[in-house]
Design an enzyme around this catalytic site. Structure first.
Site, short mmCIF file in Angstrom:
data_model
loop_
_atom_site.label_atom_id
_atom_site.label_comp_id
_atom_site.label_asym_id
_atom_site.label_seq_id
_atom_site.Cartn_x
_atom_site.Cartn_y
_atom_site.Cartn_z
N ASP A 9 50.08 34.36 42.08
CA ASP A 9 49.68 35.43 41.16
C ASP A 9 50.26 35.10 39.79
OD1 ASP A 9 49.55 37.75 39.65
OD2 ASP A 9 50.27 39.07 41.26
N ASP A 33 42.71 40.20 34.53
CA ASP A 33 42.93 41.07 33.37
C ASP A 33 43.59 42.39 33.80
OD1 ASP A 33 42.72 42.00 30.79
OD2 ASP A 33 40.54 42.26 30.80
#
Ligand code: AR6
Length: 175
Positions: A9, A33
């Site tokens: 991540d 985003d």
């Protein structure tokens, strides 16, 4: 080698700058985003509201606020329309402009997600090639960037990047 590939991540990566796959409004969205805005906190949206959006292929920088990264470089990838609408040039421009903005701000280490390869549907294999070729070319002319990490959100993406990186390292190989 100044290029690395990891699975994970991007919001957990402690580098000078992480790159966001944003949209032209720069006001947040889903995918990477959304993750970046959630982790950075509401100050990021407040800052983004002052930037006046961003054109496809361009990049703009903000602080990283509560992220481990000092900065976020927001770039807007092309939506895939089959390849005949300048998508490859625009995607290469995202990587180049993000790297240029990084250099302008003294960034030495940065991390990219696979820009346009989620909601914007860019074919992953082609996008991976553009990401690596553009970055390798840029780094050959810009020694101040010490590390670029490609952060893959799945094992499949990780394996694809790894195989393309080895082609870039051994150009006489399978390419
Ligand atoms: N870390 C690393 N990679 C991630 C993460 C993460 N936390 N989350 C997703 N990915 P996308 P796009 C990967 O859809 O295609 C947004 O709504 C994901 O698996 O985030 O450029 C924006 O606001 C995929 O490979 O970005 C825009 O409207 C890659 O990141 C639009 O989506 C990009 O997927 C941009 O679409």
């Amino acid at each position: 080698m100044r290029i690395a590939v990891v699975e994970g991540d991007i919001t957990t990566i402690a580098v000078d700058a992480i790159v966001n796959a944003a949209n032209q409004t720069l006001l947040g969205g889903g995918g990477v985003d959304g993750c970046i805005h959630r982790k950075a906190g509401p100050e990021l949206l407040t800052k983004c509201m002052t930037l006046g959006g961003c054109r496809t292929g361009d990049a703009k920088i903000t602080p990283g606020y509560r992220l481990p990264a000092k900065y976020v470089i927001h770039t807007v990838g092309p939506v895939w329309h089959g390849g005949g609408k300048g998508e490859s040039e625009l995607l290469a421009s995202c990587y180049r402009r993000s790297l240029e903005v990084a250099v302008e701000n003294g960034v030495k280490s940065m991390a990219f997600p696979g820009i346009s390869t989620g909601v914007y549907r860019y074919p992953k294999e082609q996008a991976c090639r553009i990401a690596l070729d553009t970055t390798v070319n840029f780094l050959s002319e810009h020694p101040k960037i010490e590390k670029v990490i490609f952060v893959c959100f799945s094992y499949g993406d990780y394996a694809m990047y790894k195989s393309h990186v080895s082609c870039v390292r051994n150009p006489a190989g399978s390419r």
